[in-house]
Enzyme design. Structure first.
Site, PDB file in Angstrom:
ATOM      1  N   LYS A 162       5.409   5.465   3.554  1.00 40.58           N
ATOM      2  CA  LYS A 162       6.715   5.557   2.881  1.00 40.58           C
ATOM      3  C   LYS A 162       7.418   6.898   3.142  1.00 40.58           C
ATOM      4  O   LYS A 162       7.949   7.080   4.217  1.00 40.58           O
ATOM      5  CB  LYS A 162       6.552   5.236   1.393  1.00 40.58           C
ATOM      6  CG  LYS A 162       6.191   3.752   1.210  1.00 40.58           C
ATOM      7  CD  LYS A 162       6.524   3.179  -0.140  1.00 40.58           C
ATOM      8  CE  LYS A 162       6.437   1.654  -0.087  1.00 40.58           C
ATOM      9  NZ  LYS A 162       5.296   1.074  -0.777  1.00 40.58           N
ATOM     10  N   ASP A 219      -4.949   5.348  -2.148  1.00 37.26           N
ATOM     11  CA  ASP A 219      -3.713   4.835  -1.550  1.00 37.26           C
ATOM     12  C   ASP A 219      -2.552   5.561  -2.220  1.00 37.26           C
ATOM     13  O   ASP A 219      -2.151   5.224  -3.336  1.00 37.26           O
ATOM     14  CB  ASP A 219      -3.605   3.321  -1.740  1.00 37.26           C
ATOM     15  CG  ASP A 219      -2.331   2.757  -1.104  1.00 37.26           C
ATOM     16  OD1 ASP A 219      -1.433   3.555  -0.766  1.00 37.26           O
ATOM     17  OD2 ASP A 219      -2.236   1.520  -0.950  1.00 37.26           O
ATOM     18  N   PHE A 249      -1.602  -3.198  -5.359  1.00 36.71           N
ATOM     19  CA  PHE A 249      -0.721  -3.527  -4.231  1.00 36.71           C
ATOM     20  C   PHE A 249      -1.028  -2.571  -3.092  1.00 36.71           C
ATOM     21  O   PHE A 249      -0.835  -1.366  -3.203  1.00 36.71           O
ATOM     22  CB  PHE A 249       0.770  -3.436  -4.584  1.00 36.71           C
ATOM     23  CG  PHE A 249       1.623  -3.855  -3.419  1.00 36.71           C
ATOM     24  CD1 PHE A 249       1.906  -5.199  -3.201  1.00 36.71           C
ATOM     25  CD2 PHE A 249       2.087  -2.918  -2.498  1.00 36.71           C
ATOM     26  CE1 PHE A 249       2.662  -5.590  -2.095  1.00 36.71           C
ATOM     27  CE2 PHE A 249       2.837  -3.316  -1.391  1.00 36.71           C
ATOM     28  CZ  PHE A 249       3.120  -4.655  -1.198  1.00 36.71           C
TER      29      PHE A 249
END
Ligand code: PLP
Length: 402
Positions: A257, A228, A143
């Site tokens: 985030k 990531d 993802f």
């Protein structure tokens, strides 16, 4: 207490909002630390932390103060002009990551796009790959966000179907399989793009030593290692970066985030000059990227992480969480995956669905979110106390048994 009934708020959203999510039916109005309060005044313990965007808890006083201070000064300049926060933000984040340079964006997906563009340009300009033929190795179950290019290499049909035509140039191999990576390499392969822990896939941990092996493969084949760390980075796993678990240094970190302190969207890639300098003026950017408000909050996040206290706390809470989760009825659990204050609890065939477990827990004041049909993900704010974790796991146990 809200004057509008919860039902009316849910109906409004249902009638006028797009239906691209399936949230639990709670309507939140306030948050502080690890706790949130709904529109009817009911309190919940937050075990999701907005997918780790809330690592420091809701409205951490230091972060709120940094935001307030900057709100009273300057919020947005665009990159047509300099602002007095960006340089400090870049320098401080580069130092935290032990790298040379930072390129700020806003959302995680934009930072992933930035890394893909950097790797391709690096491939053409530094590695000598023929025009239009750069390839990047990615992993099953990945993802990395929701843009058209990123979903082009998703293996999740829900995320991908009917959004084509898809961006070419990606090779998908099995997560955790070093030989599969070796076999996928061609002269045109410029990078490996990897989540050091696959969050959305259900907190999947790679085999021990795999990240180290991946690093070696990248070195041997002149490819960039792109980590990531949007969900795994910035304290969650008990380290500043999940790659630190194996002492691996990537060529590009992708962050997002928690970087924005749960206040604003703030993402970035961090890399050494040899990679970052492929970007020249006009070749990449964002109107809001590097805005002084986001940078001021990001600087406070970096200052908080610099001492290592949050990372240590995540490691201590990890021990406690494992101990508690191991006390759950073993017939209900297929697998327990924990790294730092981050757990994927894979339920057995005997257990209720992860969704039902989350709904039952919400009814008892604990918010979790299922991932896929059988996994409950636990990722509380790092501010949570051991006693609050105990309470959460007790509620979890009841939800499994009900
Ligand atoms: C959340 C996430 C993204 C996308 O971030 P957005 O801010 O939602 O665009 C990318 N990669 C990983 C690993 C993520 O967890």
């Amino acid at each position: 207490m809200s004057t509008v009934p919860t039902k009316a708020i849910l109906d409004l959203e249902d009638q006028h909002g797009a239906h691209n999510y399936h949230p639990l039916p709670v309507v939140l109005r306030e948050g502080e630390g690890a706790w949130v309060t709904d529109a009817d005044g009911r309190r919940y313990l937050d075990l999701l932390s907005a997918y780790s965007a809330m690592n420091f808890g809701h409205r951490h006083p230091r972060l709120v103060a940094a935001a307030h201070k900057q709100l009273d000064q300057l919020t947005l300049t665009s990159r047509a002009f300099h602002n007095d926060q960006l340089g400090y933000f870049c320098a401080e984040l580069a130092e935290l990551a032990g790298m040379d340079a930072v390129l700020p964006m806003n959302t995680g997906a934009e930072a992933v796009e930035t890394a893909i563009k950097a790797a391709r340009k690096w491939g053409y300009q530094k590695k000598g790959v023929a025009a239009e033929s750069a390839r990047i190795i990615v992993f099953d179950g990945n993802f990395h966000g929701r843009t058209t290019t990123i979903i082009s290499f998703s293996t999740d049909a829900t995320a991908r179907d009917d959004f084509g035509p898809y961006t070419p140039g990606f090779d998908i191999v099995a997560y955790g399989d070093a030989d599969a990576v070796r076999n996928a390499i061609t002269d045109n392969t410029v990078a490996v793009l990897v989540e050091p822990v696959q969050g959305e896939a259900g907190v999947l941990l790679p085999p021990d030593g795999w990240l180290t092996e991946l690093r070696q493969i990248c070195d041997d084949n002149n490819m960039l290692f792109i980590a990531d760390e949007i969900q795994s980075g910035l304290g969650r796993t008990g380290h500043t970066f999940a790659c630190d678990h194996e002492g691996v240094r990537p060529d590009i970190y992708i962050l997002g985030k928690a970087l924005g302190g749960g206040i604003l969207p703030l993402s970035a890639i961090v890399a050494d000059r040899a990679v970052m300098d492929v970007f020249k003026p006009g070749q990449h950017g964002s109107t809001f990227g590097g805005n002084p408000l986001a940078c001021a909050v990001g600087r406070e996040v970096i200052a908080m992480l610099k001492t290592g206290e949050w990372q240590d706390r995540a490691l201590e809470l990890e021990k406690h969480l494992i101990e508690r989760l191991e006390s759950l009825d073993p017939s209900m659990i297929k697998e327990l995956r924990v790294r730092g204050l981050w757990a994927g609890v894979e339920l057995s065939d005997k257990a209720p669905s992860a969704r039902l477990v989350c709904e039952r827990m919400a009814a008892e004041g604990v918010l979790c979110k299922e991932t896929h049909v059988t996994t409950v993900r636990i990722a509380p704010p790092l501010t949570i106390t051991p006693a609050e974790l105990d309470h959460a796991v007790e509620v979890f146990a009841r939800a499994l048994a009900a």
